[in-house]
Design a protein around this motif. Structure first.
Motif, mmCIF file in Angstrom:
data_model
loop_
_atom_site.group_PDB
_atom_site.id
_atom_site.type_symbol
_atom_site.label_atom_id
_atom_site.label_comp_id
_atom_site.label_asym_id
_atom_site.label_seq_id
_atom_site.Cartn_x
_atom_site.Cartn_y
_atom_site.Cartn_z
ATOM 1 N N VAL A 75 -2.764 7.174 -11.883
ATOM 2 C CA VAL A 75 -2.744 6.604 -10.537
ATOM 3 C C VAL A 75 -2.294 5.147 -10.599
ATOM 4 O O VAL A 75 -2.813 4.353 -11.388
ATOM 5 C CB VAL A 75 -4.132 6.697 -9.873
ATOM 6 C CG1 VAL A 75 -4.126 5.996 -8.514
ATOM 7 C CG2 VAL A 75 -4.532 8.166 -9.713
ATOM 8 N N ASP B 18 -0.288 12.222 -13.993
ATOM 9 C CA ASP B 18 -1.466 12.092 -13.124
ATOM 10 C C ASP B 18 -2.040 10.670 -13.127
ATOM 11 O O ASP B 18 -3.077 10.411 -12.510
ATOM 12 C CB ASP B 18 -2.548 13.101 -13.518
ATOM 13 C CG ASP B 18 -3.038 12.930 -14.952
ATOM 14 O OD1 ASP B 18 -2.508 12.044 -15.667
ATOM 15 O OD2 ASP B 18 -3.951 13.670 -15.368
ATOM 16 N N GLN C 254 2.856 11.985 -7.472
ATOM 17 C CA GLN C 254 2.993 11.843 -6.014
ATOM 18 C C GLN C 254 4.129 10.878 -5.647
ATOM 19 O O GLN C 254 4.878 11.122 -4.710
ATOM 20 C CB GLN C 254 1.681 11.338 -5.406
ATOM 21 C CG GLN C 254 0.555 12.350 -5.434
ATOM 22 C CD GLN C 254 -0.753 11.742 -4.972
ATOM 23 O OE1 GLN C 254 -1.194 10.712 -5.508
ATOM 24 N NE2 GLN C 254 -1.388 12.363 -3.990
ATOM 25 N N LEU C 255 4.253 9.788 -6.389
ATOM 26 C CA LEU C 255 5.324 8.819 -6.114
ATOM 27 C C LEU C 255 6.699 9.419 -6.405
ATOM 28 O O LEU C 255 7.669 9.128 -5.704
ATOM 29 C CB LEU C 255 5.117 7.558 -6.952
ATOM 30 C CG LEU C 255 3.935 6.678 -6.551
ATOM 31 C CD1 LEU C 255 3.761 5.524 -7.543
ATOM 32 C CD2 LEU C 255 4.129 6.120 -5.139
ATOM 33 N N ASP D 262 0.808 -1.227 0.000
ATOM 34 C CA ASP D 262 0.000 0.000 0.000
ATOM 35 C C ASP D 262 0.837 1.271 0.000
ATOM 36 O O ASP D 262 0.318 2.350 -0.284
ATOM 37 C CB ASP D 262 -0.929 0.006 1.229
ATOM 38 C CG ASP D 262 -1.956 -1.110 1.162
ATOM 39 O OD1 ASP D 262 -2.283 -1.527 0.034
ATOM 40 O OD2 ASP D 262 -2.407 -1.570 2.226
ATOM 41 N N LYS D 263 2.109 1.147 0.320
ATOM 42 C CA LYS D 263 2.967 2.328 0.387
ATOM 43 C C LYS D 263 3.069 3.022 -0.975
ATOM 44 O O LYS D 263 3.247 4.229 -1.075
ATOM 45 C CB LYS D 263 4.350 1.907 0.876
ATOM 46 C CG LYS D 263 5.255 3.057 1.222
ATOM 47 C CD LYS D 263 6.534 2.688 1.945
ATOM 48 C CE LYS D 263 6.916 1.257 1.964
ATOM 49 N NZ LYS D 263 8.197 0.994 2.650
ATOM 50 N N ASP E 207 -2.347 3.443 -5.101
ATOM 51 C CA ASP E 207 -3.352 4.514 -5.040
ATOM 52 C C ASP E 207 -2.728 5.899 -4.962
ATOM 53 O O ASP E 207 -3.268 6.807 -4.323
ATOM 54 C CB ASP E 207 -4.300 4.290 -3.851
ATOM 55 C CG ASP E 207 -5.038 2.968 -3.961
ATOM 56 O OD1 ASP E 207 -5.454 2.619 -5.082
ATOM 57 O OD2 ASP E 207 -5.167 2.270 -2.936
ATOM 58 N N LYS E 208 -1.595 6.049 -5.603
ATOM 59 C CA LYS E 208 -0.928 7.358 -5.712
ATOM 60 C C LYS E 208 -0.593 7.595 -7.171
ATOM 61 O O LYS E 208 -0.326 6.659 -7.924
ATOM 62 C CB LYS E 208 0.349 7.399 -4.873
ATOM 63 C CG LYS E 208 0.125 7.275 -3.376
ATOM 64 C CD LYS E 208 1.448 7.353 -2.632
ATOM 65 C CE LYS E 208 1.246 7.328 -1.121
ATOM 66 N NZ LYS E 208 0.656 6.062 -0.646
ATOM 67 N N SER E 209 -0.610 8.871 -7.574
ATOM 68 C CA SER E 209 -0.249 9.191 -8.945
ATOM 69 C C SER E 209 1.273 9.107 -9.113
ATOM 70 O O SER E 209 2.025 9.137 -8.126
ATOM 71 C CB SER E 209 -0.724 10.596 -9.315
ATOM 72 O OG SER E 209 0.043 11.567 -8.606
#
Length: 220
Positions: A196, A194, A166-167, A157-158, A161-163
């Motif tokens: 995800v 963007d 964001q990563l 999970d780390k 669900d991140k773009s």
């Protein structure tokens, strides 16, 4: 863009390269001194010819210098491999890739004119080793001594669900994401910032090998 390839030697390595290039829509001349091997690829390669690659006149008659890329895939005969590489270079072949049996063989191939030397057995061993020791790296291809392409599965999970923005893998790990494969086998090439990333997505990343390994360590 369609290119022309000449493959000298239809052992396991040469035959697999021939098949992959044909499937990719390229033009391939397959050459081997074993008539049975040539007959196997008569209906696969663009052209398949029985010839002794150590015969300089035979190679010249095939117009080797007119091909975009010559692949010397001769198996156990190291002397033949070196001789054919040297002759191809002297004929003015633009790009030569040669198969090496070991490190010393590779050094000689480079000295006599090979533009790229491949070690199929060693490279496959490294790929299998990476798959065995990591639950995240599904496949691994060494581009050079320092750079690799790796398929890394998002298994926690780390990273999910991140773009991509964001990563920020380029900033954190020095890696560029060139594609994403979804669970439904959908392939997203050159994904936008963007996009995800989902759990179980597979990221195709390119960068320094040490950075690939760093990311893998962080994910574990």
């Amino acid at each position: 863009m369609k290119q022309s390839f000449a493959i000298i030697g239809l052992g396991r390595f040469g035959a697999s390269v021939c098949t992959a290039l044909i499937e990719a829509g390229q033009e391939v001349l397959a050459i081997d001194r074993d008539e049975d091997r040539v007959n196997e690829y008569m209906d696969i390669a663009t052209h398949a010819i029985v010839a002794n690659a150590q015969d300089e006149m035979a190679l010249r008659s095939l117009g080797l210098r007119n091909f975009d890329h010559v692949i010397i895939a001769i198996g156990e005969d190291i002397q033949a491999s070196i001789l054919v590489t040297l002759m191809a270079k002297e004929m003015g072949v633009t790009r030569i890739t040669a198969k090496a049996q070991n490190t010393y063989h590779a050094k000689v191939l480079e000295k006599v004119g090979a533009d790229r030397v491949v070690h199929p057995e060693r490279d496959m061993g490294e790929r299998v080793a990476h798959q065995l020791i990591s639950k995240n790296i599904l496949d691994y291809l060494e581009l050079s001594d320092e750079y690799s392409i790796a398929e890394i599965q998002i298994s926690n999970d780390k990273f999910a669900d991140k773009s991509l923005l964001q990563l920020n893998l380029r900033q954190k790990f020095g890696l560029n994401v060139i594609a994403i494969r979804r669970k439904n086998q959908r392939l997203i090439v050159s994904p936008p910032a963007d996009e995800v990333v989902l759990l179980n997505d597979v990221l195709f990343v390119i960068g320094e090998t040490k950075d690939v390994e760093h990311m893998d360590d962080v994910m574990n």
